[in-house]
Design a protein around this motif. Structure first.
Motif, mmCIF file in Angstrom:
data_model
loop_
_atom_site.group_PDB
_atom_site.id
_atom_site.type_symbol
_atom_site.label_atom_id
_atom_site.label_comp_id
_atom_site.label_asym_id
_atom_site.label_seq_id
_atom_site.Cartn_x
_atom_site.Cartn_y
_atom_site.Cartn_z
ATOM 1 N N ALA A 24 42.437 -74.834 -19.331
ATOM 2 C CA ALA A 24 41.656 -73.904 -20.150
ATOM 3 C C ALA A 24 42.143 -73.907 -21.599
ATOM 4 O O ALA A 24 43.286 -74.262 -21.879
ATOM 5 N N SER A 25 41.254 -73.494 -22.497
ATOM 6 C CA SER A 25 41.642 -73.332 -23.911
ATOM 7 C C SER A 25 40.601 -72.507 -24.633
ATOM 8 O O SER A 25 39.401 -72.684 -24.412
ATOM 9 N N THR A 26 41.059 -71.634 -25.492
ATOM 10 C CA THR A 26 40.160 -70.970 -26.438
ATOM 11 C C THR A 26 40.444 -71.516 -27.838
ATOM 12 O O THR A 26 39.600 -72.170 -28.466
ATOM 13 N N ARG A 27 41.677 -71.258 -28.332
ATOM 14 C CA ARG A 27 42.034 -71.583 -29.714
ATOM 15 C C ARG A 27 42.025 -73.081 -30.002
ATOM 16 O O ARG A 27 41.456 -73.526 -31.003
ATOM 17 N N THR A 28 42.697 -73.855 -29.167
ATOM 18 C CA THR A 28 42.886 -75.276 -29.479
ATOM 19 C C THR A 28 41.545 -75.997 -29.452
ATOM 20 O O THR A 28 41.232 -76.785 -30.349
ATOM 21 N N ARG A 29 40.752 -75.684 -28.453
ATOM 22 C CA ARG A 29 39.430 -76.314 -28.383
ATOM 23 C C ARG A 29 38.587 -75.962 -29.597
ATOM 24 O O ARG A 29 38.053 -76.830 -30.283
ATOM 25 N N VAL A 30 38.445 -74.662 -29.848
ATOM 26 C CA VAL A 30 37.518 -74.248 -30.918
ATOM 27 C C VAL A 30 38.039 -74.684 -32.284
ATOM 28 O O VAL A 30 37.272 -75.133 -33.134
ATOM 29 N N VAL A 56 43.558 -84.500 -26.228
ATOM 30 C CA VAL A 56 43.704 -84.365 -24.771
ATOM 31 C C VAL A 56 44.600 -83.187 -24.411
ATOM 32 O O VAL A 56 45.706 -83.047 -24.954
ATOM 33 N N ARG A 57 44.125 -82.345 -23.505
ATOM 34 C CA ARG A 57 44.957 -81.279 -22.915
ATOM 35 C C ARG A 57 45.049 -81.556 -21.420
ATOM 36 O O ARG A 57 44.030 -81.639 -20.730
ATOM 37 N N THR A 58 46.280 -81.698 -20.936
ATOM 38 C CA THR A 58 46.424 -82.091 -19.536
ATOM 39 C C THR A 58 47.744 -81.578 -18.948
ATOM 40 O O THR A 58 48.402 -80.740 -19.557
ATOM 41 N N PHE A 86 54.925 -80.493 -23.698
ATOM 42 C CA PHE A 86 54.900 -80.269 -25.146
ATOM 43 C C PHE A 86 53.602 -79.595 -25.598
ATOM 44 O O PHE A 86 52.556 -79.715 -24.939
ATOM 45 N N HIS A 87 53.690 -78.950 -26.774
ATOM 46 C CA HIS A 87 52.491 -78.448 -27.460
ATOM 47 C C HIS A 87 52.691 -78.700 -28.959
ATOM 48 O O HIS A 87 52.847 -77.781 -29.761
ATOM 49 N N PRO A 88 52.694 -79.982 -29.355
ATOM 50 C CA PRO A 88 53.122 -80.321 -30.721
ATOM 51 C C PRO A 88 52.209 -79.773 -31.817
ATOM 52 O O PRO A 88 52.707 -79.338 -32.864
ATOM 53 N N CYS A 89 50.896 -79.803 -31.604
ATOM 54 C CA CYS A 89 49.982 -79.341 -32.670
ATOM 55 C C CYS A 89 50.168 -77.844 -32.906
ATOM 56 O O CYS A 89 50.106 -77.370 -34.041
ATOM 57 N N GLN A 90 50.413 -77.091 -31.817
ATOM 58 C CA GLN A 90 50.650 -75.653 -31.958
ATOM 59 C C GLN A 90 51.919 -75.400 -32.778
ATOM 60 O O GLN A 90 51.936 -74.527 -33.658
ATOM 61 N N VAL A 91 52.958 -76.167 -32.511
ATOM 62 C CA VAL A 91 54.216 -75.915 -33.229
ATOM 63 C C VAL A 91 54.080 -76.298 -34.703
ATOM 64 O O VAL A 91 54.693 -75.661 -35.565
HETATM 65 N N1 CP Z 1 47.679 -71.383 -28.406
HETATM 66 C C1 CP Z 1 46.803 -72.115 -27.682
HETATM 67 O O1 CP Z 1 46.971 -73.311 -27.477
HETATM 68 O O2 CP Z 1 45.754 -71.392 -27.203
HETATM 69 P P1 CP Z 1 44.601 -71.929 -26.239
HETATM 70 O O3 CP Z 1 45.212 -72.140 -24.882
HETATM 71 O O4 CP Z 1 43.568 -70.848 -26.261
HETATM 72 O O5 CP Z 1 44.083 -73.225 -26.787
#
Ligand code: CP
Ligand code: NVA
Length: 303
Positions: A51-57, A102-104, A129-134
């Motif tokens: 799932a994703s809200t922020r990263t996708r949008v 890609v989110r996996t 990892f979540h490199p783009c978020q960091v």
């Molecule tokens: N912070 C973050 O990655 O949020 P989402 O899971 O909503 O994309």
């Protein structure tokens, strides 16, 4: 050759700062009404297995905002869900689009896609990892503190994908990173060891949240159970009881300490409602900055 963004340790300090500097400039230009179309004619596909809200949008809005096009694929609606190999998926997608976001689950899945794709693969979160978020988080710290170096940054809670990417970031800058994690929930040992070898004593794992936040400029936290760990929710609730970022814990930090949370937040678990909605919390700036950082990432990688 395609340049992938799979983990922060693949980049130098200068390269990481270049994303952030460009994102800050793009944010200012957006506020001034300046628009870009430098990715016109380019298309990316987003393949999301979680799932994703922020990263996708924010990736979609970033790509459209630069004049490009986006195809979103929920993995369960693709042939990946019916066991088509990642290798074949990578080779086919490379014939259609100019980049994959890609989110996996495992990091090996993005590595495998990158191995066979002739287009850039960007890691939009794995279990590791979540490199783009960091990158967005680092940008947010610079906006609020004016620098990264010589800060004390505390991580409170799970040594998860976010923590691992913060550990890698700490190896590239000269802030002190103190992670307070319950036993058994530390960052990935190999990632921690590699970063500690580069960081000369600036990265420490401790058990005491109060000691970790003492004199901190920044406190950072994240959910106690990440996506894919739902079955561990109850045992994690127990293990993390003493690791909530609340007003009492915050009182041990510097008075001008900022609080980061990548969101989504679970109020009353890893962070109190009072702190999340308080003046020191910059979680919604972080969320906004994802848009600008993702534009900077797409500009660099989608060529
Ligand atoms: N912070 C973050 O990655 O949020 P989402 O899971 O909503 O994309
Ligand atoms: N650690 C969290 C981050 C969500 C953006 C997770 O992986 O679920």
């Amino acid at each position: 050759m395609a340049t992938h963004l799979l983990q922060l340790s693949d980049f130098s300090r200068e390269e990481l700062l270049a994303y952030i500097d460009r994102a800050i400039a793009l944010k200012q230009e957006t506020a001034a009404g300046i628009r870009h179309t430098n990715l016109a004619g380019k298309t990316i596909a987003l393949i999301f297995e979680k799932a994703s809200t922020r990263t996708r949008v924010s990736f979609e809005a970033a790509m459209y905002g630069l004049g490009g096009q986006v195809i979103f694929l929920s993995a369960k609606e693709t042939q990946l869900a019916r066991s088509e190999p990642l290798k074949d998926t990578a080779m086919v997608m490379s014939r259609y689009v100019d980049g994959l976001v890609v989110r996996t689950f495992s990091q090996e899945r993005v590595t495998e896609l990158a191995r066979y794709a002739t287009i850039p693969v960007i890691n939009a979160l794995t279990d590791l990892f979540h490199p783009c978020q960091v990158l967005s988080d680092l940008m947010t710290v610079i906006e609020h503190k004016g620098r990264l170096d010589d800060l004390k940054i505390a991580w409170i809670g799970d040594g998860n994908n976010m923590a691992n990417s913060w550990v890698q970031a700490a190896a590239r800058f000269s802030f002190e990173l103190v992670l307070a994690c319950p036993q058994g929930y530390e960052p990935a040992p190999a990632i921690l060891k590699a970063a500690q070898q580069e960081a000369e004593g600036r990265i420490r794992v401790v058990r005491d949240p109060v000691g970790a936040v003492r004199d901190a400029h920044v406190i950072n936290t994240d959910v106690w159970a990440s996506m894919g760990q739902e079955s561990e929710q109850q045992e994690r609730q127990q293990a993390f009881q003493a690791f909530q970022v609340d007003a009492k814990l915050l009182s041990h930090a510097r008075p001008d300490c900022i609080v980061l949370h990548c969101l989504p937040a679970h109020r009353g678990e890893e962070i109190s409602e009072e702190v999340l909605e308080g003046e020191q919390c910059v979680a919604f700036d972080q969320a906004e900055n994802k848009l600008h950082i993702h534009k900077a990432i797409l500009e660099k990688h989608i060529v």
